[in-house]
Scaffold this motif. Structure first.
Motif, PDB file in Angstrom:
ATOM      1  N   SER A  33       5.446   1.607  -3.258  1.00  0.00           N
ATOM      2  CA  SER A  33       6.784   2.011  -3.691  1.00  0.00           C
ATOM      3  C   SER A  33       6.649   3.078  -4.757  1.00  0.00           C
ATOM      4  O   SER A  33       5.712   3.068  -5.550  1.00  0.00           O
ATOM      5  CB  SER A  33       7.545   0.808  -4.256  1.00  0.00           C
ATOM      6  OG  SER A  33       7.692  -0.186  -3.271  1.00  0.00           O
ATOM      7  N   GLN A  42      11.528   3.840  -3.646  1.00  0.00           N
ATOM      8  CA  GLN A  42      11.475   4.022  -2.197  1.00  0.00           C
ATOM      9  C   GLN A  42      10.151   3.454  -1.706  1.00  0.00           C
ATOM     10  O   GLN A  42       9.127   3.598  -2.363  1.00  0.00           O
ATOM     11  CB  GLN A  42      11.548   5.500  -1.834  1.00  0.00           C
ATOM     12  CG  GLN A  42      12.830   6.171  -2.265  1.00  0.00           C
ATOM     13  CD  GLN A  42      12.808   7.649  -1.891  1.00  0.00           C
ATOM     14  OE1 GLN A  42      12.258   8.037  -0.882  1.00  0.00           O
ATOM     15  NE2 GLN A  42      13.404   8.466  -2.736  1.00  0.00           N
ATOM     16  N   GLU A  43      10.171   2.817  -0.536  1.00  0.00           N
ATOM     17  CA  GLU A  43       8.955   2.246   0.017  1.00  0.00           C
ATOM     18  C   GLU A  43       8.392   3.153   1.109  1.00  0.00           C
ATOM     19  O   GLU A  43       9.137   3.714   1.901  1.00  0.00           O
ATOM     20  CB  GLU A  43       9.217   0.856   0.611  1.00  0.00           C
ATOM     21  CG  GLU A  43       7.957   0.195   1.121  1.00  0.00           C
ATOM     22  CD  GLU A  43       8.197  -1.169   1.720  1.00  0.00           C
ATOM     23  OE1 GLU A  43       7.435  -2.070   1.396  1.00  0.00           O
ATOM     24  OE2 GLU A  43       9.141  -1.302   2.513  1.00  0.00           O
TER      25      GLU A  43
END
Length: 91
Positions: A33, A42-43
């Motif tokens: 992440s 955000q991954e």
């Protein structure tokens, strides 16, 4: 993580974060992440055989599939990953 072996390198247009696993940690990382704030991370997935298989499985069958549709899905194997390409084999 091993702090002395982990590092960060930042330039005007790029950033590189190198992480080193501790001696007790085994196996591949599936994802990471990133983001400017912990509440807005955000991954991203690493390129692994399981992640590629999962991604293509949802691409071939995005909604719940019948058993026959699941059985007819291709077998996907990640052969090689480099900075500028990925090589996979589909049976």
């Amino acid at each position: 993580l091993l702090a002395p072996e982990s590092s960060v390198s930042v330039s005007a247009h790029n950033a590189v974060v190198r992480l080193a696993k501790g001696p007790g940690s085994t196996g591949l990382w599936d994802s990471f992440s990133f983001g400017l704030e912990p509440s807005a991370l955000q991954e991203r997935l690493f390129v692994t055989e399981e992640n590629v298989d999962g991604f293509l499985g949802t691409a071939f069958c995005p909604s719940p599939c019948s058993q026959s549709a699941l059985e007819s899905q291709p077998l996907i194997e990640v052969l090689d990953v480099t900075e500028d390409r990925i090589q996979i084999r589909v049976e």
